[in-house]
Design a protein around this motif. Structure first.
Motif: not given
Length: 199
Positions: A105-110, A123-128, A153-159
């Motif tokens: 997983a990678v998260a980005d925050v600005v 982004g979206a989270f892989s499990q609920g 705040l700008h944020a995003g996730v992948t994983g």
């Protein structure tokens, strides 16, 4: 305001939650947290540790319903504590960004500690769910924090694993806030051509 004074205590008492929070912006990362949600406690502790914030937080929420009110209200209180502790924001760096991995997983925050609240998420989270924590509440936590701390705040996730995605997000948020709220001794007053970040 000297860095030693950047501290705030905020309480909030509603029909849904009772919260006591003390935040020191320039701390050593120590945390005492009890929200009744184990994974959320873990994330708030990681947030304090990686941001070098001292955090004392206790929340008694309506967990018999779900985790929404507890997570949202903790973010409101923590955001308010940041806003109060930072005061007029004189001398702060203001802008920062961090990209944090956790395994796949990678998260980005600005972040811009601008006094103008905005929030954007990709982004979206892989499990609920992660234990008793609803994964998407991590996004809502970041949004509520931004709205009450006065952050753009700008944020995003992948994983592939929600635990990793959420944890990376909390750590990236902590690291970017640590960077952005630091005092730059070269600066006098607010880091803005209009002379203020609070109006």
């Amino acid at each position: 305001m000297t860095t030693s004074e950047r501290r705030a205590t905020v309480t909030r008492d509603t029909g849904e939650t009772e919260i006591d929070c003390t935040l020191t912006v320039d701390g050593d990362g120590s945390a005492t947290v009890d929200t009744g949600i184990g994974f959320f406690d873990h994330m708030l502790t990681a947030f304090a540790r990686h941001g070098l914030f001292d955090l004392e937080l206790e929340c008694d929420g309506d967990l018999e319903i779900d985790d929404h009110h507890t997570v949202e209200d903790v973010a409101i209180v923590l955001g308010s504590a940041f806003d109060e502790a930072l005061g007029d924001r004189a001398g702060i760096v203001r802008y920062a960004d961090r990209r944090v991995p956790l395994d796949e997983a990678v998260a980005d925050v600005v972040v811009d500690v601008s006094g103008r609240p905005r929030f954007y998420f990709d982004g979206a989270f892989s499990q609920g769910k992660i234990g008793e924590f609803t994964s998407d509440m991590a996004r809502h936590f970041a949004e509520s924090l931004a709205m009450n701390a006065g952050l753009t705040l700008h944020a995003g996730v992948t994983g592939e694993n929600a635990h990793h995605e959420v944890e990376a997000l909390f750590k990236a948020l902590a690291r970017s806030l640590d960077d952005a709220t630091r005092v730059d001794e070269r600066r006098e007053g607010a880091p803005s051509t209009k002379g203020t970040l609070t109006e």
